[in-house]
Enzyme design. Structure first.
Site, PDB file in Angstrom:
ATOM      1  N   ARG A 208      -1.583  -7.068   9.984  1.00  0.00           N
ATOM      2  CA  ARG A 208      -0.125  -7.114  10.069  1.00  0.00           C
ATOM      3  C   ARG A 208       0.301  -6.857  11.514  1.00  0.00           C
ATOM      4  O   ARG A 208       0.182  -5.739  12.012  1.00  0.00           O
ATOM      5  CB  ARG A 208       0.529  -6.084   9.137  1.00  0.00           C
TER       6      ARG A 208
ATOM      7  N   ASP B 281       4.537   6.255   6.303  1.00  0.00           N
ATOM      8  CA  ASP B 281       4.589   5.446   7.510  1.00  0.00           C
ATOM      9  C   ASP B 281       6.045   5.312   7.930  1.00  0.00           C
ATOM     10  O   ASP B 281       6.921   6.025   7.416  1.00  0.00           O
ATOM     11  CB  ASP B 281       3.893   4.094   7.314  1.00  0.00           C
TER      12      ASP B 281
END
Length: 523
Positions: free
Chosen positions: A160, A441
């Site tokens: 990603r 996160d």
């Protein structure tokens, strides 16, 4: 000319290995070809936000009706992506990368975005770690002397890159900072694409934070150019798009259509999706959300989003991936650990029964829990089949229904606490952080600080009738800073910077992303 603007000598060796002359030339080509379109896309985002600020609502687009109603399908699924029942995510840190590939998951998504603090060294070492992993010679020896290596049959690798809104400040082309998306994608693709194909897999990606199908078209153009540049056939690259903005939810068909030769499906990026819901309607008092803990997947707007995503993907013949289980094993407390694992089981049971073809976990200890649920209820590699009804029953009203519930003092304090702890770790170079038995996160921190801003901006009230004010927030922030310092022994300098950033983002205009604000403080 490009320029590498980081002066630290410690990075020189990694720079030489990653930023080879040929790789740098490829990055230059990407920037020069695609930066103008990226800038147009970001300008379009700002214009659209102005429309939302004036009271307009997202909608299904009139000029793409033929795409939504057409009978097209995406390209056939590669053999190694047929079964994606459990995917694990994490930053491209060496030990974590090895453990994730060995975890028993179907896929490992190596994350340069939400789970990575993008220091220059983290980004370069992450690329080097991935290159070593693809080559099959990665290993790590812990301070205790334990050797980590990749076992046979590792997870399929996805990467990603960072979102279109971010720059990489350490690398410039013609005097301008390169897109962080193109930097992350370009280095991984250039160094590894051919080797991955030779191993029977391919260069696979997760694409974050998109807000419109035109942004997917930009990615598709990048893919076409990159494949031609290194001599790979069209369709070698495959990408799963995270649907994590409210605007993208209205353009799922169009996003798949733009990427139809390169698609690996859509994913429910549910935490960022909640953040997007707050952000897009931030100026409207009737869109103030309740305590974060009440915004579960049982809320109507989230259930509708899931239903629409699964229907859309299966109609187009591709995977509909579920969301993240952020729990981590709780050592030393069997009862608390079992309660946490049961929450994971129930979440994954909801997903597999809804029709998802796979799901996400954040810790290797959760792979077996999630896999057991999908193994029991999904006997085939996936659940992809044409839906009974050609058109989904989900309406714009369903996607836009605002969740209701109380706002509490504990809810505000927890938002401050989690955002503060995460920001303190992020500015210290760590982007994947265990907080209160959850692996957090940037997405969670974004929800926390967005809610704080929203509650202050609209003078929201606690359930006991008290108004949330700036002095109240600032006093609570001081208390939480002292508490976190005492409980965690956090770096005082990083903690104070995190507190200053959190206070800054609670005042004035809404900041689009906390990572763009905090990035200036990273080495």
């Amino acid at each position: 000319m490009n320029a590498i603007t980081n002066p630290a000598s410690a990075t020189v060796n990694v720079e030489r290995q990653v930023l080879t002359p040929a790789a740098v030339q490829f990055l230059q080509e990407l920037h020069r070809r695609f930066e103008p379109t990226r800038r147009q896309s970001l300008a379009a985002r700002r214009k659209r936000q102005e429309e939302f600020d004036r009271g307009e609502q997202p909608k299904f687009l009139d000029d793409t009706r033929e795409i939504r109603e057409g009978a097209w399908r995406v390209a056939p699924i590669p053999a190694d992506l047929q079964d994606r029942r459990v995917e694990i995510t994490g930053p491209p840190e060496r030990k974590m990368l090895i453990n994730a590939l060995n975890s028993g998951a179907s896929v490992y998504m190596s994350d340069f975005e939400d789970a990575n603090s993008p220091t220059w060294m983290n980004c370069l070492e992450g690329q080097q770690n991935l290159r070593d992993a693809v080559a099959g010679n990665i290993q790590f020896t812990s301070p205790e002397g334990k050797l980590y290596r990749i076992k046979e049959n590792p997870a399929v690798l996805f990467v990603r890159p960072r979102g279109w809104h971010l720059n990489e400040k350490h690398f410039t082309v013609d005097g301008a900072q390169i897109s962080a998306s193109l930097f992350d994608f370009g280095l991984f693709f250039f160094h590894n694409a051919t080797a991955l194909v030779a191993k029977g897999t391919g260069p696979y990606f997760y694409l974050p934070k998109m807000e419109a199908h035109s942004e997917a078209r930009l990615w598709n153009d990048v893919f076409l150019f990159a494949q031609e540049y290194v001599g790979l056939p069209k369709g070698t690259i495959r990408a799963t798009v995270l649907i994590e903005t409210i605007t993208a939810a209205f353009e799922m068909n169009e996003i798949l259509y733009e990427l139809r030769d390169h698609s690996a499906g859509l994913n429910c990026g549910r935490w960022d999706y909640i953040f997007s819901f707050i952000k897009k309607f931030r100026n409207h008092a009737d869109h103030v959300l309740p305590d974060r803990g009440l915004i579960t997947m049982e809320q109507h707007f989230l259930k509708s989003y899931v239903e629409l995503l699964i229907h859309t993907c299966h109609r187009r013949g591709i995977h509909a991936m579920g969301g993240m289980a952020a729990q981590i094993p709780i050592r030393g407390n069997p009862e608390a650990n079992e309660a946490a694992m049961e929450r994971v089981r129930q979440d994954k049971l909801r997903e597999v029964r809804a029709g998802h073809d796979g799901t996400w976990v954040a810790h290797p200890g959760l792979v077996s829990v999630a896999k057991a649920v999908f193994d029991e209820y999904m006997k085939t590699p996936n659940q992809i089949k044409p839906p009974a009804e050609a058109h989904s029953r989900v309406t714009a009203e369903d996607l836009l229904r605002v969740p209701r519930g109380p706002i509490t003092e504990n809810g505000l304090r927890r938002n401050i606490d989690v955002a503060l702890q995460y920001l303190q770790s992020w500015v210290g170079g760590q982007g994947c952080v265990p907080i209160y038995e959850l692996m957090e996160d940037a997405a969670t921190s974004e929800i926390c600080r967005a809610q704080i801003w929203q509650w202050l901006h609209h003078a929201a009230k606690f359930e006991d009738g008290r108004t949330i004010t700036q002095p109240l927030f600032e006093q609570m922030l001081k208390e939480v800073v002292a508490d976190v310092q005492q409980r965690t022994g956090a770096n005082p300098k990083d903690l104070q910077l995190a507190a200053d950033l959190l206070q800054q983002m609670s005042e004035g205009n809404f900041e689009e992303f906390l990572t763009t604000v905090a990035y200036q403080y990273l080495p």
